[in-house]
Design a protein around this motif. Structure first.
Motif, short mmCIF file in Angstrom:
data_model
loop_
_atom_site.label_atom_id
_atom_site.label_comp_id
_atom_site.label_asym_id
_atom_site.label_seq_id
_atom_site.Cartn_x
_atom_site.Cartn_y
_atom_site.Cartn_z
N GLY A 33 0.80 -1.22 0.00
CA GLY A 33 0.00 0.00 0.00
C GLY A 33 0.83 1.27 0.00
O GLY A 33 0.29 2.35 0.24
N LEU A 34 2.12 1.15 -0.26
CA LEU A 34 2.98 2.33 -0.28
C LEU A 34 2.82 3.14 -1.58
O LEU A 34 3.02 4.34 -1.58
CB LEU A 34 4.45 1.93 -0.09
CG LEU A 34 4.77 1.34 1.28
CD1 LEU A 34 6.15 0.73 1.30
CD2 LEU A 34 4.64 2.41 2.36
N ILE A 35 2.50 2.45 -2.65
CA ILE A 35 2.14 3.11 -3.90
C ILE A 35 0.83 2.48 -4.37
O ILE A 35 0.55 1.32 -4.07
CB ILE A 35 3.25 2.98 -4.98
CG1 ILE A 35 3.62 1.52 -5.24
CG2 ILE A 35 4.47 3.80 -4.61
CD1 ILE A 35 4.63 1.33 -6.34
N ILE A 74 5.63 9.05 4.57
CA ILE A 74 4.87 9.29 3.35
C ILE A 74 3.42 9.63 3.69
O ILE A 74 2.83 10.55 3.11
CB ILE A 74 4.96 8.08 2.40
CG1 ILE A 74 6.38 7.97 1.84
CG2 ILE A 74 3.95 8.20 1.27
CD1 ILE A 74 6.62 6.71 1.04
N ASP A 75 2.82 8.91 4.64
CA ASP A 75 1.44 9.19 5.03
C ASP A 75 1.30 10.57 5.64
O ASP A 75 0.29 11.25 5.44
CB ASP A 75 0.94 8.12 6.01
CG ASP A 75 0.70 6.78 5.33
OD1 ASP A 75 0.70 6.72 4.08
OD2 ASP A 75 0.54 5.78 6.05
N LEU A 76 2.31 11.01 6.39
CA LEU A 76 2.27 12.35 6.96
C LEU A 76 2.25 13.42 5.88
O LEU A 76 1.66 14.48 6.04
CB LEU A 76 3.47 12.57 7.88
CG LEU A 76 3.38 11.93 9.25
CD1 LEU A 76 4.72 12.03 9.97
CD2 LEU A 76 2.28 12.57 10.08
N TYR A 77 2.90 13.13 4.77
CA TYR A 77 2.92 14.07 3.66
C TYR A 77 1.51 14.34 3.15
O TYR A 77 1.18 15.45 2.77
CB TYR A 77 3.80 13.54 2.53
CG TYR A 77 3.99 14.52 1.41
CD1 TYR A 77 4.88 15.58 1.54
CD2 TYR A 77 3.26 14.41 0.23
CE1 TYR A 77 5.05 16.49 0.52
CE2 TYR A 77 3.43 15.32 -0.80
CZ TYR A 77 4.32 16.36 -0.65
OH TYR A 77 4.48 17.27 -1.66
N ASP A 78 0.68 13.29 3.15
CA ASP A 78 -0.70 13.42 2.67
C ASP A 78 -1.66 13.96 3.72
O ASP A 78 -2.78 14.30 3.41
CB ASP A 78 -1.21 12.05 2.19
CG ASP A 78 -0.49 11.58 0.93
OD1 ASP A 78 0.03 12.43 0.18
OD2 ASP A 78 -0.44 10.37 0.71
N GLN A 86 5.36 16.33 8.59
CA GLN A 86 6.26 15.36 7.96
C GLN A 86 7.71 15.73 8.27
O GLN A 86 8.50 14.87 8.66
CB GLN A 86 6.04 15.34 6.45
CG GLN A 86 6.97 14.37 5.74
CD GLN A 86 6.97 14.55 4.24
OE1 GLN A 86 6.77 15.65 3.75
NE2 GLN A 86 7.21 13.47 3.53
N LEU A 87 8.04 16.99 8.11
CA LEU A 87 9.42 17.42 8.34
C LEU A 87 9.84 17.25 9.79
O LEU A 87 10.96 16.83 10.08
CB LEU A 87 9.61 18.87 7.88
CG LEU A 87 9.51 19.08 6.37
CD1 LEU A 87 9.48 20.57 6.05
CD2 LEU A 87 10.66 18.39 5.65
#
Length: 131
Positions: A33-35, A74-78, A86-87
């Motif tokens: 589920g990463l992509i 990656i989930d935090l980015y969304d 995320q940072l």
């Protein structure tokens, strides 16, 4: 108003070649589920988001992050708040990873020093036996 240009997409072959990974690797990240490529029948269509995420996954792996931490980043980015959360998370993970690698380096340096001492003793003993 001119119609919008179609979004660029990639096939599994193109994306695997670009990132120098196998099709199996790409499918593995999809299974986790990463992509999430678009499916048209049995064909996978990768969009810019998938390409970006695959790049982040591979960078995280090169830096030694486990897949679950990569997923969180990656989930935090969304997530709402997006890049700031995320940072902040990534910076904390970098600090932890750096501390781990620095400890490993100290451990390796200590092991190499001990090997040098042991080698010196063995050579001294050998020279005494040769005389």
């Amino acid at each position: 108003m001119a119609p919008a240009a179609p979004e660029q997409t990639w096939t599994i072959r193109e994306i695997a070649e670009e990132f120098d990974v196998t099709h199996r690797t790409v499918r593995h990240y999809e299974e986790l589920g990463l992509i999430t490529p678009e499916r048209r029948g049995t064909t996978r269509i990768y969009h810019r988001r998938d390409r970006t995420r695959l790049g982040l996954i591979l960078r995280g792996k090169r830096l030694g992050f486990p897949l679950e931490e990569i997923r969180t980043i990656i989930d935090l980015y969304d997530a709402p708040r997006g890049r700031r959360s995320q940072l902040e998370y990534v910076l904390a993970q970098i600090d932890e990873r750096r501390a781990d690698l620095e400890q490993r380096r100290r451990d390796l340096e200590a092991a190499l020093t001990e090997l040098d001492r042991f080698e010196d003793r063995c050579r001294e003993d050998l020279s005494r036996h040769s005389s």
